[in-house]
Design a protein around this motif. Structure first.
Motif, PDB file in Angstrom:
ATOM      1  N   ARG A  38       0.807  -1.204   0.000  1.00 56.35           N
ATOM      2  CA  ARG A  38       0.000   0.000   0.000  1.00 56.35           C
ATOM      3  C   ARG A  38       0.843   1.258   0.000  1.00 56.35           C
ATOM      4  NH1 ARG A  38      -2.335  -3.574   4.012  1.00 56.35           N
ATOM      5  NH2 ARG A  38      -0.260  -3.118   4.608  1.00 56.35           N
ATOM      6  N   LEU A  39       0.362   2.225  -0.753  1.00 51.47           N
ATOM      7  CA  LEU A  39       0.895   3.578  -0.698  1.00 51.47           C
ATOM      8  C   LEU A  39      -0.073   4.358   0.173  1.00 51.47           C
ATOM      9  CD1 LEU A  39       1.633   4.019  -4.484  1.00 51.47           C
ATOM     10  CD2 LEU A  39       3.287   3.580  -2.694  1.00 51.47           C
ATOM     11  N   VAL A  40       0.424   4.916   1.274  1.00 47.85           N
ATOM     12  CA  VAL A  40      -0.437   5.588   2.249  1.00 47.85           C
ATOM     13  C   VAL A  40      -0.045   7.059   2.315  1.00 47.85           C
ATOM     14  CG1 VAL A  40      -1.191   5.624   4.653  1.00 47.85           C
ATOM     15  CG2 VAL A  40      -0.587   3.452   3.580  1.00 47.85           C
ATOM     16  N   TYR A  41      -1.069   7.921   2.265  1.00 45.31           N
ATOM     17  CA  TYR A  41      -0.830   9.354   2.371  1.00 45.31           C
ATOM     18  C   TYR A  41      -1.911   9.965   3.246  1.00 45.31           C
ATOM     19  CZ  TYR A  41      -0.211  14.240   1.106  1.00 45.31           C
ATOM     20  OH  TYR A  41       0.005  15.598   1.160  1.00 45.31           O
ATOM     21  N   ALA A  42      -1.493  10.711   4.256  1.00 48.51           N
ATOM     22  CA  ALA A  42      -2.431  11.439   5.118  1.00 48.51           C
ATOM     23  C   ALA A  42      -2.722  12.774   4.464  1.00 48.51           C
ATOM     24  CB  ALA A  42      -1.838  11.629   6.508  1.00 48.51           C
ATOM     25  N   VAL A  43      -3.941  12.941   3.991  1.00 49.01           N
ATOM     26  CA  VAL A  43      -4.328  14.148   3.264  1.00 49.01           C
ATOM     27  C   VAL A  43      -4.599  15.267   4.263  1.00 49.01           C
ATOM     28  CG1 VAL A  43      -6.009  15.132   1.657  1.00 49.01           C
ATOM     29  CG2 VAL A  43      -5.339  12.734   1.455  1.00 49.01           C
ATOM     30  N   PRO A  44      -3.869  16.398   4.136  1.00 50.09           N
ATOM     31  CA  PRO A  44      -4.149  17.527   5.035  1.00 50.09           C
ATOM     32  C   PRO A  44      -5.456  18.209   4.626  1.00 50.09           C
ATOM     33  CG  PRO A  44      -2.404  18.104   3.493  1.00 50.09           C
ATOM     34  CD  PRO A  44      -2.738  16.665   3.247  1.00 50.09           C
ATOM     35  N   GLU A  45      -6.059  18.911   5.575  1.00 45.35           N
ATOM     36  CA  GLU A  45      -7.352  19.564   5.314  1.00 45.35           C
ATOM     37  C   GLU A  45      -7.271  20.610   4.201  1.00 45.35           C
ATOM     38  OE1 GLU A  45     -10.400  18.687   6.168  1.00 45.35           O
ATOM     39  OE2 GLU A  45      -9.425  16.968   7.051  1.00 45.35           O
ATOM     40  N   PRO A  46      -6.402  21.611   4.263  1.00 42.42           N
ATOM     41  CA  PRO A  46      -6.273  22.436   3.059  1.00 42.42           C
ATOM     42  C   PRO A  46      -5.304  21.731   2.114  1.00 42.42           C
ATOM     43  CG  PRO A  46      -5.028  23.425   4.853  1.00 42.42           C
ATOM     44  CD  PRO A  46      -5.692  22.193   5.393  1.00 42.42           C
ATOM     45  N   CYS A  47      -5.832  21.116   1.059  1.00 37.24           N
ATOM     46  CA  CYS A  47      -5.010  20.348   0.118  1.00 37.24           C
ATOM     47  C   CYS A  47      -4.352  21.293  -0.871  1.00 37.24           C
ATOM     48  CB  CYS A  47      -5.872  19.313  -0.594  1.00 37.24           C
ATOM     49  SG  CYS A  47      -4.938  18.123  -1.557  1.00 37.24           S
ATOM     50  N   GLY A  48      -3.058  21.561  -0.645  1.00 35.80           N
ATOM     51  CA  GLY A  48      -2.299  22.475  -1.493  1.00 35.80           C
ATOM     52  C   GLY A  48      -1.591  21.761  -2.625  1.00 35.80           C
ATOM     53  N   ALA A  49      -0.533  22.388  -3.129  1.00 39.90           N
ATOM     54  CA  ALA A  49       0.203  21.856  -4.276  1.00 39.90           C
ATOM     55  C   ALA A  49       0.874  20.527  -3.953  1.00 39.90           C
ATOM     56  CB  ALA A  49       1.246  22.874  -4.739  1.00 39.90           C
ATOM     57  N   GLN A  50       1.501  20.426  -2.780  1.00 41.14           N
ATOM     58  CA  GLN A  50       2.156  19.176  -2.411  1.00 41.14           C
ATOM     59  C   GLN A  50       1.138  18.046  -2.264  1.00 41.14           C
ATOM     60  OE1 GLN A  50       4.275  20.686   1.069  1.00 41.14           O
ATOM     61  NE2 GLN A  50       6.200  20.064   0.101  1.00 41.14           N
ATOM     62  N   CYS A  51       0.001  18.359  -1.708  1.00 42.07           N
ATOM     63  CA  CYS A  51      -1.063  17.373  -1.554  1.00 42.07           C
ATOM     64  C   CYS A  51      -1.551  16.892  -2.919  1.00 42.07           C
ATOM     65  CB  CYS A  51      -2.205  17.974  -0.751  1.00 42.07           C
ATOM     66  SG  CYS A  51      -3.664  16.932  -0.634  1.00 42.07           S
ATOM     67  N   GLU A  52      -1.743  17.818  -3.843  1.00 40.23           N
ATOM     68  CA  GLU A  52      -2.191  17.451  -5.190  1.00 40.23           C
ATOM     69  C   GLU A  52      -1.158  16.559  -5.880  1.00 40.23           C
ATOM     70  OE1 GLU A  52      -5.116  17.946  -6.575  1.00 40.23           O
ATOM     71  OE2 GLU A  52      -5.826  19.051  -4.821  1.00 40.23           O
ATOM     72  N   GLN A  53       0.131  16.868  -5.683  1.00 43.47           N
ATOM     73  CA  GLN A  53       1.187  16.029  -6.260  1.00 43.47           C
ATOM     74  C   GLN A  53       1.140  14.627  -5.669  1.00 43.47           C
ATOM     75  OE1 GLN A  53       4.764  18.250  -5.493  1.00 43.47           O
ATOM     76  NE2 GLN A  53       4.442  19.645  -7.195  1.00 43.47           N
ATOM     77  N   ALA A  54       0.940  14.535  -4.371  1.00 44.47           N
ATOM     78  CA  ALA A  54       0.879  13.226  -3.710  1.00 44.47           C
ATOM     79  C   ALA A  54      -0.336  12.431  -4.210  1.00 44.47           C
ATOM     80  CB  ALA A  54       0.829  13.400  -2.202  1.00 44.47           C
ATOM     81  N   LEU A  55      -1.484  13.084  -4.341  1.00 40.40           N
ATOM     82  CA  LEU A  55      -2.674  12.400  -4.833  1.00 40.40           C
ATOM     83  C   LEU A  55      -2.490  11.943  -6.278  1.00 40.40           C
ATOM     84  CD1 LEU A  55      -5.510  14.579  -3.291  1.00 40.40           C
ATOM     85  CD2 LEU A  55      -4.719  12.324  -2.552  1.00 40.40           C
TER      86      LEU A  55
END
Length: 173
Positions: free
Chosen positions: A57-74
């Motif tokens: 599994r690839l696991v990522y904890a999504v922060p509440e304000p999903c910024g640029a880094q979050c979008e890259q991770a998703l």
């Protein structure tokens, strides 16, 4: 005289390499090769609350304000399982959130309770980091998400290489 010189040379031939090797290792003149691109966690961590068992599994904890880094991770969470190819059924991407979300269908969204969310706030977990978990729920490698696009692409390629190597070597999952 000739016999003594022969004995000294013979001893030197066998002892000198051992002494030189010990000196090289003690003085840290030798740099070990690294075959993984992610960072091994210093402490072993088991995530018993993961919904999927028996898969990598690839696991990522999504922060509440999903910024640029979050979008890259998703984006990486959606693309890397596809890029694995024929081993795709052995890999799952999990995005963990505090609230229920349904965005890309490729991802498995898991909502955490307060205690589980607190687990992800403790060391060795860091924000904006993808984690690779083995089929036994042990977190193996961490991949910090970079702001720089070139580092982000290199990190994604490294994650894919690590995952392919682990899938090739592992008979579990």
């Amino acid at each position: 005289m000739k016999g003594r010189i022969t004995v000294v040379v013979l001893i030197g031939v066998f002892v000198l390499p051992v002494v030189v090797a010990k000196l090289v290792l003690e003085q840290s003149w030798y740099q070990k090769g690294v075959t993984n691109y992610g960072q091994f966690l210093a402490e072993p961590v088991t995530l018993n609350w993961l919904a999927e068992k028996g898969q990598w599994r690839l696991v990522y904890a999504v922060p509440e304000p999903c910024g640029a880094q979050c979008e890259q991770a998703l984006f990486q969470l959606t693309q890397i399982p596809i890029a694995v190819g024929k081993e795709r059924d052995r890999v799952t991407s999990i995005a963990v959130t505090r609230t229920a979300r349904r965005e890309p269908d490729v991802l498995t969204w898991q909502t955490l309770n307060a205690a589980q969310q607190e687990d992800l706030q403790q060391p060795p977990f860091a924000p904006h980091t993808l984690y690779l978990s083995d089929p036994m729920n042990n977190v193996v490698l961490a991949y910090p998400i970079s702001d720089d696009n070139t580092q982000w692409v290199a990190q994604g390629k490294g994650l894919l290489r690590d995952l392919k190597r682990l899938l090739k070597l592992s008979k579990v999952g």
